[in-house]
Design a protein around this motif. Structure first.
Motif, mmCIF file in Angstrom:
data_model
loop_
_atom_site.group_PDB
_atom_site.id
_atom_site.type_symbol
_atom_site.label_atom_id
_atom_site.label_comp_id
_atom_site.label_asym_id
_atom_site.label_seq_id
_atom_site.Cartn_x
_atom_site.Cartn_y
_atom_site.Cartn_z
ATOM 1 N N LYS A 157 -3.694 10.091 -3.902
ATOM 2 C CA LYS A 157 -2.841 10.117 -2.723
ATOM 3 C C LYS A 157 -2.712 8.735 -2.091
ATOM 4 O O LYS A 157 -2.035 8.575 -1.079
ATOM 5 C CB LYS A 157 -3.396 11.114 -1.701
ATOM 6 N N LYS A 158 -3.372 7.743 -2.709
ATOM 7 C CA LYS A 158 -3.314 6.364 -2.217
ATOM 8 C C LYS A 158 -3.161 5.418 -3.413
ATOM 9 O O LYS A 158 -3.786 5.630 -4.458
ATOM 10 C CB LYS A 158 -4.581 6.003 -1.444
ATOM 11 N N THR A 171 0.400 5.466 1.060
ATOM 12 C CA THR A 171 -0.320 6.657 1.499
ATOM 13 C C THR A 171 0.683 7.798 1.585
ATOM 14 O O THR A 171 1.898 7.574 1.740
ATOM 15 C CB THR A 171 -0.979 6.455 2.874
ATOM 16 N N GLU A 172 0.187 9.028 1.480
ATOM 17 C CA GLU A 172 1.095 10.182 1.531
ATOM 18 C C GLU A 172 1.873 10.231 2.844
ATOM 19 O O GLU A 172 3.050 10.594 2.860
ATOM 20 C CB GLU A 172 0.293 11.478 1.360
ATOM 21 N N GLU A 214 0.822 -1.205 0.000
ATOM 22 C CA GLU A 214 0.000 0.000 0.000
ATOM 23 C C GLU A 214 0.857 1.256 0.000
ATOM 24 O O GLU A 214 1.993 1.251 0.476
ATOM 25 C CB GLU A 214 -0.915 0.019 1.233
ATOM 26 N N GLU A 253 -7.398 6.111 -4.192
ATOM 27 C CA GLU A 253 -8.076 7.181 -3.432
ATOM 28 C C GLU A 253 -9.475 7.431 -3.993
ATOM 29 O O GLU A 253 -9.638 7.593 -5.200
ATOM 30 C CB GLU A 253 -7.271 8.477 -3.504
#
Length: 358
Positions: free
Chosen positions: A154-155, A38-39, A36, A145
């Motif tokens: 952002k994901k 994420t920011e 995964e 996202e």
């Protein structure tokens, strides 16, 4: 970049292995790799898990704006029983090149290769051993996202799935018929043609559907501006042998930089055969076909390895190449590349990577 341990969760129930002739990309192994992004955390939580469905928000950016990239490579069983890969570092480097173009955060290439090797060690018994078969490897990244604004996600989710496969084309090493496309455009300079992203392939489907009904295996794409210069076949780069010289279209920003293409160029130079990368027009191919200097044509790609072209059809004209037979160079390239991939021949380039079995 911090060292990350890859967590492994084994499947409780194993699928039966396929029997008989393998189709391309229809059966998948017991496990897959998932990671995964994420920011706040970057790429995190690498895992090998049982092969499973995904749960995604209907607003995930991948569904609406196609922010995704992928790769394709293979694993082979050698005569000694080892599992090995062919130039996997090139594939992960190209994945990051595609990431940059699609505004996707780059992956750690060493971690990705380590994850692939661990996954293959678990799934080694899925690698088929019949002649011409292999385990196809599909690394890919999707934007996850939930957001309907047009902006980079952002994901993300990075995954690797595996599929035991036979020949990509039903013809195998026998020559295929290719139609030259004049109406539709796959990519142009400044677009996403040199990235391996889903939209490029979606753009090719209409033309492919039309010609497949007429008995053609693939479409040969011309440049998107003048529609006169050869670029690539739908799933392959392309080479022509004209008057003793091997010619392939030069990389121009709208042609995918194929790993097999690069391998073929290196082999031809190793054999001291003349090979050039330059612009080549269909008019030049037509003239060479008519004056008898068009000696061979073939496609190169991970899926098919080498696919001889026995016929090109352009503007209603059929150009039969080498009497519709496999050429000497195409055959030698196929035998050498597959010989290296399956460990039957010496690898003077250090292209192969052995996978340690569990």
């Amino acid at each position: 970049m911090k060292v990350q341990t890859i967590k492994v969760t084994y499947a409780e129930n194993r699928k039966p292995k396929p029997t008989g002739q393998l189709e391309f990309g229809t059966v998948f192994t017991d496990h897959m790799f998932v990671m995964e992004y994420t920011e706040s955390e970057g790429w995190h939580d690498p895992e090998i898990v049982p092969y499973q469905d995904l749960v995604l928000d209907p607003a995930a950016i991948i569904f609406h704006y196609g922010q995704t990239v992928f790769e394709g490579l293979k694993a082979y069983i050698t005569e000694d029983g080892d599992a090995q890969l062919f130039r996997p570092q090139k594939n992960f480097a190209r994945l990051n090149h595609s990431n940059e173009r699609l505004c996707i955060p780059k992956i750690d290439e060493e971690l990705a290769l380590d994850a692939l090797k661990q996954l293959l060690a678990i799934e080694k018994d899925w690698i088929p051993t019949d002649e011409g078969t292999s385990l196809y490897i599909r690394p890919f990244i999707i934007a996850t996202e939930p957001y309907l604004g047009v902006a980079p996600s952002k994901k993300y989710k990075f995954m690797i799935i595996l599929s035991p496969v036979g020949a990509y084309y039903k013809e195998g090493i026998n020559p295929v018929k290719i139609a030259v496309e004049n109406n539709y455009v796959r990519a142009v300079l400044g677009g996403t043609g040199e990235a391996k992203t889903a939209g490029n392939y979606a753009a090719s489907l209409m033309a492919q559907e039309i010609v497949s009904k007429e008995g053609f295996a693939q479409v040969l794409w011309l440049d998107g501006v003048e529609k006169k210069y050869i670029e690539e076949v739908g799933s392959m780069n392309v080479f022509f042998k004209i008057n003793g010289e091997l010619i392939t279209p030069q990389l121009n920003g709208s042609i995918l930089e194929g790993v097999t293409r690069d391998s073929v160029i290196q082999l031809l130079k190793h054999w001291n055969l003349p090979v050039v990368e330059r612009r080549i027009s269909m008019k030049e191919i037509e003239e060479a076909a008519e004056n008898g200097t068009l000696e061979e044509a073939f496609g190169t790609g991970t899926a098919a390895v080498i696919s001889p072209i026995g016929q090109l059809t352009w503007e209603g004209k059929d150009f039969i190449i080498n009497d519709g037979k496999t050429g000497d160079i195409a055959k030698k390239l196929y035998d050498t590349l597959t010989g290296i991939q399956y460990g039957r021949m010496e690898d003077p380039f250090n292209w192969t990577v052995t996978v340690d079995a569990k």
